[in-house]
Scaffold this motif. Structure first.
Motif, PDB file in Angstrom:
ATOM      1  N   GLY A   1       0.818  -1.213   0.000  1.00  0.00           N
ATOM      2  CA  GLY A   1       0.000   0.000   0.000  1.00  0.00           C
ATOM      3  C   GLY A   1       0.846   1.254   0.000  1.00  0.00           C
ATOM      4  N   ARG A   2       1.844   1.297   0.874  1.00  0.00           N
ATOM      5  CA  ARG A   2       2.690   2.482   0.973  1.00  0.00           C
ATOM      6  C   ARG A   2       3.625   2.590  -0.229  1.00  0.00           C
ATOM      7  N   ASP A   3       4.227   1.464  -0.636  1.00  0.00           N
ATOM      8  CA  ASP A   3       5.173   1.484  -1.746  1.00  0.00           C
ATOM      9  C   ASP A   3       4.493   1.920  -3.036  1.00  0.00           C
ATOM     10  N   THR A   4       3.274   1.419  -3.253  1.00  0.00           N
ATOM     11  CA  THR A   4       2.525   1.798  -4.450  1.00  0.00           C
ATOM     12  C   THR A   4       2.173   3.278  -4.430  1.00  0.00           C
ATOM     13  N   LYS A   5       1.748   3.772  -3.278  1.00  0.00           N
ATOM     14  CA  LYS A   5       1.350   5.177  -3.154  1.00  0.00           C
ATOM     15  C   LYS A   5       2.514   6.117  -3.439  1.00  0.00           C
ATOM     16  N   THR A   6       3.672   5.855  -2.822  1.00  0.00           N
ATOM     17  CA  THR A   6       4.817   6.747  -3.014  1.00  0.00           C
ATOM     18  C   THR A   6       5.394   6.629  -4.424  1.00  0.00           C
ATOM     19  N   SER A   7       5.402   5.414  -4.973  1.00  0.00           N
ATOM     20  CA  SER A   7       5.903   5.228  -6.339  1.00  0.00           C
ATOM     21  C   SER A   7       5.042   5.989  -7.329  1.00  0.00           C
ATOM     22  N   LEU A   8       3.720   5.896  -7.157  1.00  0.00           N
ATOM     23  CA  LEU A   8       2.815   6.609  -8.049  1.00  0.00           C
ATOM     24  C   LEU A   8       2.972   8.119  -7.894  1.00  0.00           C
ATOM     25  N   ALA A   9       3.182   8.575  -6.654  1.00  0.00           N
ATOM     26  CA  ALA A   9       3.347  10.009  -6.416  1.00  0.00           C
ATOM     27  C   ALA A   9       4.602  10.525  -7.112  1.00  0.00           C
ATOM     28  N   PHE A  10       5.708   9.784  -7.002  1.00  0.00           N
ATOM     29  CA  PHE A  10       6.960  10.199  -7.631  1.00  0.00           C
ATOM     30  C   PHE A  10       6.833  10.159  -9.152  1.00  0.00           C
ATOM     31  N   GLN A  11       6.259   9.097  -9.677  1.00  0.00           N
ATOM     32  CA  GLN A  11       6.075   9.003 -11.122  1.00  0.00           C
ATOM     33  C   GLN A  11       5.101  10.067 -11.620  1.00  0.00           C
ATOM     34  N   GLY A  12       4.082  10.354 -10.806  1.00  0.00           N
ATOM     35  CA  GLY A  12       3.129  11.396 -11.170  1.00  0.00           C
ATOM     36  C   GLY A  12       3.793  12.757 -11.244  1.00  0.00           C
ATOM     37  N   PHE A  13       4.699  13.021 -10.303  1.00  0.00           N
ATOM     38  CA  PHE A  13       5.422  14.294 -10.318  1.00  0.00           C
ATOM     39  C   PHE A  13       6.265  14.411 -11.583  1.00  0.00           C
ATOM     40  N   LEU A  14       7.010  13.345 -11.922  1.00  0.00           N
ATOM     41  CA  LEU A  14       7.839  13.373 -13.128  1.00  0.00           C
ATOM     42  C   LEU A  14       6.977  13.547 -14.378  1.00  0.00           C
ATOM     43  N   LEU A  15       5.849  12.844 -14.415  1.00  0.00           N
ATOM     44  CA  LEU A  15       4.946  12.969 -15.563  1.00  0.00           C
ATOM     45  C   LEU A  15       4.418  14.392 -15.684  1.00  0.00           C
ATOM     46  N   TYR A  16       4.081  14.996 -14.555  1.00  0.00           N
ATOM     47  CA  TYR A  16       3.556  16.362 -14.549  1.00  0.00           C
ATOM     48  C   TYR A  16       4.585  17.358 -15.072  1.00  0.00           C
ATOM     49  N   VAL A  17       5.809  17.316 -14.539  1.00  0.00           N
ATOM     50  CA  VAL A  17       6.802  18.319 -14.938  1.00  0.00           C
ATOM     51  C   VAL A  17       7.199  18.165 -16.411  1.00  0.00           C
ATOM     52  N   PHE A  18       7.288  16.922 -16.895  1.00  0.00           N
ATOM     53  CA  PHE A  18       7.646  16.750 -18.302  1.00  0.00           C
ATOM     54  C   PHE A  18       6.488  17.141 -19.217  1.00  0.00           C
ATOM     55  N   ALA A  19       5.260  16.885 -18.756  1.00  0.00           N
ATOM     56  CA  ALA A  19       4.100  17.316 -19.541  1.00  0.00           C
ATOM     57  C   ALA A  19       4.052  18.834 -19.640  1.00  0.00           C
ATOM     58  N   VAL A  20       4.361  19.513 -18.535  1.00  0.00           N
ATOM     59  CA  VAL A  20       4.370  20.979 -18.548  1.00  0.00           C
ATOM     60  C   VAL A  20       5.454  21.499 -19.479  1.00  0.00           C
ATOM     61  N   MET A  21       6.649  20.899 -19.414  1.00  0.00           N
ATOM     62  CA  MET A  21       7.760  21.378 -20.238  1.00  0.00           C
ATOM     63  C   MET A  21       7.553  21.113 -21.725  1.00  0.00           C
ATOM     64  N   LEU A  22       6.937  19.982 -22.048  1.00  0.00           N
ATOM     65  CA  LEU A  22       6.828  19.574 -23.446  1.00  0.00           C
ATOM     66  C   LEU A  22       5.527  20.000 -24.103  1.00  0.00           C
ATOM     67  N   LEU A  23       4.442  20.016 -23.329  1.00  0.00           N
ATOM     68  CA  LEU A  23       3.127  20.260 -23.936  1.00  0.00           C
ATOM     69  C   LEU A  23       2.622  21.680 -23.771  1.00  0.00           C
ATOM     70  N   LEU A  24       3.081  22.368 -22.721  1.00  0.00           N
ATOM     71  CA  LEU A  24       2.573  23.723 -22.484  1.00  0.00           C
ATOM     72  C   LEU A  24       3.263  24.726 -23.403  1.00  0.00           C
TER      73      LEU A  24
END
Length: 381
Positions: A358-381
């Motif tokens: 439960g904890r490992d999945t939550k933190t992994s998704l949070a970290f991957q979500g952050f990376l996905l967000y910043v790259f989406a902002v840099m590339l798509l915005l």
């Protein structure tokens, strides 16, 4: 021809920026680990008297690296970012050349704890980045113009990275790449094991397992989560001993164990009281409480000694807690986020595999979500 040259330059800038950004983020996710690497560089350069500045300097260089990477990817202020990146890379290329020549026993820390490179590999990587940056910057008249919206994306990524660094500094790393990360077995006589979360899905009456990085599409139906064991590359070991010098490593291999690790003993009185109360609460909920410190003075029956390097690897938070079940590291907490008695009771009754997943999945998704967000902002915005 000019268009082709411009596109080639942008590709080189983007490639170098990607490496810069990832390298910076992997240091910002673990500021304590980055400061340890900085201390190693201080020792190598014989400026150990600057050790007190290791943490702020590690954060400064990691954040600067992240900003340079974001600047190269978005293409903002090209005639400023490009020479700064070139100067930054030239300095570290020279520094890694010294590592290749003198061969000190240390890690370059280029990608934090996530990726370990030899000195030669680091030097080759830096040479490649240097070439990419030279192609990108020379001649500067072909750098081109920046779209106005890219300044907005750069600002958003910079603020997000700063918030990410503050969170990582205040708590434990969102992504743990150390040898003592959750899921690792410690103090096993044979080769230690670790376990990862796998997700079982069903489609057309057929069940298949998927990892967090390879989840199926929406046509599959989620059934359950399981733990999948695998051998670790190197056995993990935590050596502890009591005030008489007797080894007590076996205390970590059976039952539910709640550790508070203090690698710097000079804690404020209020923190000492908080830790004492937490260990008492853990004991009342069925955990074996252990206070591990690097101080040789034993004052309490549940206090044991452990070396500094192990303690800071076990938990990046000074005074943080780590839960082990039958020798497996299940979960970690920062000092400022120790679980309340109610949460301890729930964890004690819960299956340890579910707690870990439960904890490992939550933190992994949070970290991957952050990376996905910043790259989406840099590339798509």
């Amino acid at each position: 021809m000019r268009y082709i040259l411009f596109r080639m330059k942008r590709f080189c800038g983007f490639a170098a920026g990607f490496v810069f950004f990832i390298s910076g983020i992997l240091k910002l996710v673990d500021p304590v680990g980055a400061s340890l690497v900085m201390k190693e560089y201080y020792k190598f350069l014989h400026i150990g008297f600057l050790e007190v500045t290791a943490m702020p300097n590690a954060l400064f260089f990691a954040f600067l690296e992240t900003l340079i990477g974001a600047g190269l990817i978005t293409g903002v202020w090209r005639k400023i970012v490009a020479p700064v990146a070139l100067g930054f890379q030239s300095f570290f290329t020279f520094l890694t050349l010294l590592l290749v020549i003198f061969k000190p026993e240390m890690d370059c820390g280029c990608f934090g704890e996530a990726i370990h490179l030899t000195h030669a590999q680091t030097f080759i990587k830096n040479i490649i980045l240097l070439v990419l940056l030279i192609i990108y910057y020379v001649p500067a008249k072909y750098l081109g113009q920046t779209k106005r919206k890219k300044y907005v994306s750069f600002a958003l990524v910079s603020l997000s990275s700063a918030a990410f660094a503050i969170y990582s500094l205040s708590y434990i790393p969102m992504a743990d790449f150390t040898d003592l990360r959750p899921g690792t077995a410690v103090n096993k006589e044979s080769v230690s094991e670790s376990f990862d979360a796998v997700f079982v899905y069903e489609k057309d009456g057929k069940e298949e397992t998927f990892t967090l990085e390879n989840l199926p599409d929406s046509t599959w139906t989620f059934l359950r989560t399981e733990a999948q064991g695998k051998p670790s590359e190197t056995p993990a070991h935590i050596s502890i001993h009591d005030g008489n010098g007797n080894y007590a490593d076996s205390l970590l291999t059976t039952g539910k164990v709640m550790i508070v690790s203090v690698y710097r003993d000079r804690l404020p009185e209020k923190d000492s009281i908080l830790i004492r109360k937490f260990l008492a609460d853990a004991q009342s909920e069925g955990f074996r409480p252990l206070l591990l410190t690097s101080d040789m003075q034993i004052q309490d029956s549940d206090r044991y000694n452990c070396d500094y390097k192990t303690l800071i690897t076990l938990n990046r938070s000074n005074g943080g807690a780590t839960y082990l079940e039958d020798g497996y590291i299940i979960r970690k907490w920062a000092k400022r986020a120790l679980p309340a008695p109610e949460e301890l009771a729930m964890i004690s009754e819960e299956d340890p595999t579910e707690t870990f997943i439960g904890r490992d999945t939550k933190t992994s998704l949070a970290f991957q979500g952050f990376l996905l967000y910043v790259f989406a902002v840099m590339l798509l915005l």
